[in-house]
Design an enzyme around this catalytic site. Structure first.
Site, PDB file in Angstrom:
ATOM      1  N   VAL A  50     -60.259  -8.691  22.282  1.00 28.27           N
ATOM      2  CA  VAL A  50     -59.502  -7.282  21.878  1.00 28.27           C
ATOM      3  C   VAL A  50     -60.704  -6.038  22.849  1.00 28.27           C
ATOM      4  CG1 VAL A  50     -59.034  -5.867  19.736  1.00 28.27           C
ATOM      5  CG2 VAL A  50     -58.888  -8.321  19.411  1.00 28.27           C
ATOM      6  N   ASP A 104     -70.867  -4.579  27.053  1.00 33.48           N
ATOM      7  CA  ASP A 104     -70.933  -5.450  27.171  1.00 33.48           C
ATOM      8  C   ASP A 104     -72.227  -5.981  27.111  1.00 33.48           C
ATOM      9  OD1 ASP A 104     -68.803  -8.102  25.795  1.00 33.48           O
ATOM     10  OD2 ASP A 104     -71.038  -8.468  26.035  1.00 33.48           O
ATOM     11  N   THR A 114     -61.450  -6.657  13.428  1.00 40.42           N
ATOM     12  CA  THR A 114     -61.451  -7.046  11.681  1.00 40.42           C
ATOM     13  C   THR A 114     -62.347  -6.639  10.590  1.00 40.42           C
ATOM     14  OG1 THR A 114     -59.670  -7.923  12.785  1.00 40.42           O
ATOM     15  CG2 THR A 114     -59.497  -7.871  10.509  1.00 40.42           C
ATOM     16  N   PHE A 160     -53.374  -5.773  16.540  1.00 40.19           N
ATOM     17  CA  PHE A 160     -52.336  -6.639  15.821  1.00 40.19           C
ATOM     18  C   PHE A 160     -52.278  -7.666  16.796  1.00 40.19           C
ATOM     19  CE2 PHE A 160     -51.624  -2.938  12.888  1.00 40.19           C
ATOM     20  CZ  PHE A 160     -52.563  -2.951  12.221  1.00 40.19           C
ATOM     21  N   ARG A 220     -51.638 -10.153  19.714  1.00 40.87           N
ATOM     22  CA  ARG A 220     -51.220 -11.925  19.298  1.00 40.87           C
ATOM     23  C   ARG A 220     -52.258 -12.900  20.759  1.00 40.87           C
ATOM     24  NH1 ARG A 220     -45.794 -13.238  19.616  1.00 40.87           N
ATOM     25  NH2 ARG A 220     -45.805 -11.591  20.423  1.00 40.87           N
ATOM     26  N   GLY A 228     -45.996 -26.688  10.684  1.00 40.76           N
ATOM     27  CA  GLY A 228     -46.411 -27.639  11.543  1.00 40.76           C
ATOM     28  C   GLY A 228     -47.872 -28.017  11.518  1.00 40.76           C
ATOM     29  N   CYS A 233     -58.854 -16.051  13.829  1.00 46.63           N
ATOM     30  CA  CYS A 233     -58.404 -15.001  13.126  1.00 46.63           C
ATOM     31  C   CYS A 233     -57.552 -15.355  11.465  1.00 46.63           C
ATOM     32  CB  CYS A 233     -57.160 -14.155  13.607  1.00 46.63           C
ATOM     33  SG  CYS A 233     -57.819 -13.651  15.589  1.00 46.63           S
ATOM     34  N   LYS A 278     -53.435 -22.903  19.930  1.00 44.33           N
ATOM     35  CA  LYS A 278     -51.536 -22.559  19.944  1.00 44.33           C
ATOM     36  C   LYS A 278     -51.261 -22.099  20.969  1.00 44.33           C
ATOM     37  CE  LYS A 278     -51.510 -17.237  20.008  1.00 44.33           C
ATOM     38  NZ  LYS A 278     -51.513 -16.326  19.412  1.00 44.33           N
TER      39      LYS A 278
HETATM   40  C1  UGA Z   1     -53.320 -13.204  14.348  1.00 46.32           C
HETATM   41  C2  UGA Z   1     -51.787 -12.355  13.986  1.00 46.32           C
HETATM   42  O1  UGA Z   1     -50.402 -12.891  14.594  1.00 46.32           O
HETATM   43  C3  UGA Z   1     -52.090 -10.932  14.891  1.00 46.32           C
HETATM   44  O2  UGA Z   1     -51.397 -10.262  14.995  1.00 46.32           O
HETATM   45  C4  UGA Z   1     -53.764 -10.832  14.935  1.00 46.32           C
HETATM   46  O3  UGA Z   1     -54.334  -9.134  15.571  1.00 46.32           O
HETATM   47  C5  UGA Z   1     -54.537 -11.433  15.122  1.00 46.32           C
HETATM   48  O4  UGA Z   1     -54.331 -12.283  14.442  1.00 46.32           O
HETATM   49  C6  UGA Z   1     -56.428 -10.855  14.742  1.00 46.32           C
HETATM   50  O5  UGA Z   1     -55.741 -10.714  13.681  1.00 46.32           O
HETATM   51  O6  UGA Z   1     -56.841 -10.671  15.987  1.00 46.32           O
HETATM   52  P1  UGA Z   1     -53.368 -15.093  16.630  1.00 46.32           P
HETATM   53  O7  UGA Z   1     -54.934 -15.586  15.725  1.00 46.32           O
HETATM   54  O8  UGA Z   1     -53.603 -14.611  17.486  1.00 46.32           O
HETATM   55  O9  UGA Z   1     -52.361 -13.432  16.056  1.00 46.32           O
HETATM   56  O10 UGA Z   1     -52.780 -16.310  16.876  1.00 46.32           O
HETATM   57  P2  UGA Z   1     -51.155 -16.383  16.811  1.00 46.32           P
HETATM   58  O11 UGA Z   1     -49.982 -16.094  17.533  1.00 46.32           O
HETATM   59  O12 UGA Z   1     -51.022 -15.387  14.927  1.00 46.32           O
HETATM   60  O13 UGA Z   1     -51.134 -17.437  15.716  1.00 46.32           O
HETATM   61  C7  UGA Z   1     -52.101 -17.607  14.622  1.00 46.32           C
HETATM   62  C8  UGA Z   1     -51.721 -19.761  13.988  1.00 46.32           C
HETATM   63  O14 UGA Z   1     -51.044 -20.217  13.078  1.00 46.32           O
HETATM   64  C9  UGA Z   1     -51.497 -20.873  15.164  1.00 46.32           C
HETATM   65  O15 UGA Z   1     -52.459 -21.824  15.290  1.00 46.32           O
HETATM   66  C10 UGA Z   1     -50.404 -20.979  15.381  1.00 46.32           C
HETATM   67  O16 UGA Z   1     -50.174 -22.129  15.600  1.00 46.32           O
HETATM   68  C11 UGA Z   1     -50.268 -20.549  13.773  1.00 46.32           C
HETATM   69  N1  UGA Z   1     -48.431 -20.873  13.850  1.00 46.32           N
HETATM   70  C12 UGA Z   1     -48.251 -19.621  13.476  1.00 46.32           C
HETATM   71  C13 UGA Z   1     -47.647 -21.495  12.809  1.00 46.32           C
HETATM   72  O17 UGA Z   1     -47.857 -22.927  12.554  1.00 46.32           O
HETATM   73  N2  UGA Z   1     -46.131 -21.698  12.417  1.00 46.32           N
HETATM   74  C14 UGA Z   1     -45.861 -20.010  12.656  1.00 46.32           C
HETATM   75  O18 UGA Z   1     -44.913 -19.728  12.540  1.00 46.32           O
HETATM   76  C15 UGA Z   1     -46.616 -18.815  13.342  1.00 46.32           C
END
Ligand code: UGA
Length: 432
Positions: A11, A30, A121, A152, A154, A253, A260, A320
């Site tokens: 972040v 840092d 967060t 927010f 990703r 999945g 997060c 992911k």
């Molecule tokens: C998540 C949120 O999407 C961000 O908006 C937020 O800012 C961030 O956390 C945070 O709190 O800092 P992130 O953890 O980087 O982001 O990743 P995501 O893309 O949200 O994926 C999270 C998990 O959900 C992964 O394991 C992914 O494979 C899984 N996922 C995501 C699914 O299994 N299905 C989906 O449809 C989407």
């Protein structure tokens, strides 16, 4: 504007680089001297598409710099962002000791009005606690404001998410810092929500928990679809095209992982309990997520029967796509379970192989294979564990020939079942 970012993790570093890109003067702080040295030398400690260019360009332009000194950050900047980790504790609550330590350090170096912005967060009411801590530890009577500004982004899409946000949320407890925050974010085109600090903090936990809920909903549907002989992708697409639902974050999945969602969900359940509400809905979201992995492992064992001494190819280690992050990765969890049952793994990931080695040490049961097309060689099954789009380009003809038994168990629904059958695979996926 002159800003400091304390903490150069995902972040902090991306936020600093993006603020520099739009013309602000950014100093990233840092307390890890090795990291500061690496960043000053042009190195990037994480894989994040677009970040390296962004950092290099802004360092060269003199808008982005790195230091180990919080005092320097506080002295040189009008706005100071806190972007340090808030890791989970054993009971699911959040460890706020890094936030508290930074608040004390800021207090010790505060000599004139500053805006302190919390980007990490955090549980609701943290901004109030940070303000209280700064007031308590500040040697003189200096004015300051504490703002909550949740992030927010990703991982894997962080630069894009930051440069083109869906919204910017600002929580303030007085009108004074609002003008500065508006000026800071003026170059970003997005709805600007100004609210109180408690609401801003809750927006972050509420949003992440809702996204996790969407994923668990899709995963629960996948179980029903499988039992009914329906296709979960068709069902979620048909649902998601209703604009009130939306198609995103409905991919069934292996369940969600990463640093997060699992953490924020546990934290939000804890926070709600402390506030007197038993958030059972979110407990169920957690349960469905855990069960999804159990079901997937069962799917593999049902197909292979005995796992001991079976050779299994695993495509994907990151939590992911588009990242090298393996923290709480479902793929790593899966590998560890297969190893425990005696399987030998041949693993590949486009970015996460190095980071995975600490959790999944190479040895007789784990072989790291640099070419994904070489992974299936001699395997009794091939498992897809991360949704990297690259994996859809796997040479299926070569894989079919190279495998001992042509079994593919796809935890991310990357392949078309009909096409896989045409290639001669016994193909299993999620909810289809
Ligand atoms: C998540 C949120 O999407 C961000 O908006 C937020 O800012 C961030 O956390 C945070 O709190 O800092 P992130 O953890 O980087 O982001 O990743 P995501 O893309 O949200 O994926 C999270 C998990 O959900 C992964 O394991 C992914 O494979 C899984 N996922 C995501 C699914 O299994 N299905 C989906 O449809 C989407």
């Amino acid at each position: 504007m002159k800003i400091a970012i304390i903490g150069t993790g995902y972040v902090g570093l991306v936020t600093g680089a993006c603020f520099a890109e739009v013309g602000h003067q950014v100093l990233c702080v840092d307390n890890d001297p090795k990291k500061v040295e690496m960043l000053r030398g042009g190195g990037i400690p994480i894989y994040e598409p677009g970040l390296e260019d962004l950092v290099r360009r802004n360092v060269a332009a003199g808008r982005l710099d790195f230091t180990g000194s919080t005092a320097e950050g506080v002295e040189r900047s009008e706005v100071i962002f806190i972007a340090v980790p808030t890791p989970p504790q054993n009971d699911g609550s959040v460890d706020l000791s890094f936030i508290e330590a930074v608040a004390r350090e800021i207090a010790a170096n505060l000599t004139r009005y500053r805006i302190i912005v919390d980007k990490s967060t955090v549980p609701v009411k943290t901004a109030e606690k940070v303000a209280e801590t700064i007031r308590r530890y500040c040697k003189s009577k200096v004015e300051f404001d504490v703002v909550s500004n949740p992030e927010f982004l990703r991982e894997g899409f962080a630069v894009d998410d930051l440069m083109k946000p869906d919204r910017i949320v600002i929580g303030v407890s007085s009108p004074r810092p609002e003008t500065a925050m508006r000026e800071l974010y003026a170059p970003f085109q997005a709805p600007f929500i100004v609210t109180d600090t408690n609401s801003a903090e809750l927006i972050k936990h509420a949003a992440n928990s809702f996204l996790a809920l969407k994923i668990s909903y899709a995963n629960a549907l996948s179980v029903v679809c499988e039992a009914a002989g329906a296709n979960v992708q068709e069902v979620t697409r048909g649902m998601g095209l209703d604009a009130r639902i939306g198609t995103r974050f409905l991919n069934a999945g292996l369940g969600f992982g990463g640093s997060c969602f699992p953490k924020d969900l546990s934290a939000f359940i804890q926070i709600s309990t402390h506030l007197g509400y038993d958030f059972r809905l979110l407990k169920e979201v957690q349960r469905i997520n855990a069960e999804q992995m159990d079901r997937f492992v069962k799917k593999i064992t049902d197909t292979l029967w005995v796992l001991k001494d079976k050779q299994i190819g695993v495509l994907g280690l990151a939590f992911k796509q588009n990242t090298d992050d393996v923290r709480l990765s479902p793929a790593i969890d899966l590998c560890q379970r297969l190893i425990k049952d005696g399987a030998r793994l041949r693993v590949n990931d486009p970015q996460a192989m190095e980071k995975a080695k600490s959790l999944l040490p190479p040895g007789p049961q784990v072989e790291y294979v640099s070419d994904m097309n070489a992974v299936p060689e001699g395997c009794d099954a091939l498992v897809i564990a991360t949704e990297w789009p690259e994996f859809t380009k796997l040479d299926l003809t070569r894989a079919r020939k190279a495998m001992t038994t042509p079994i593919v168990v796809d935890g991310r629904n990357l392949f078309d079942p009909a096409e896989m059958e045409q290639h001669g695979f016994i193909y299993k996926s999620i909810g289809r």
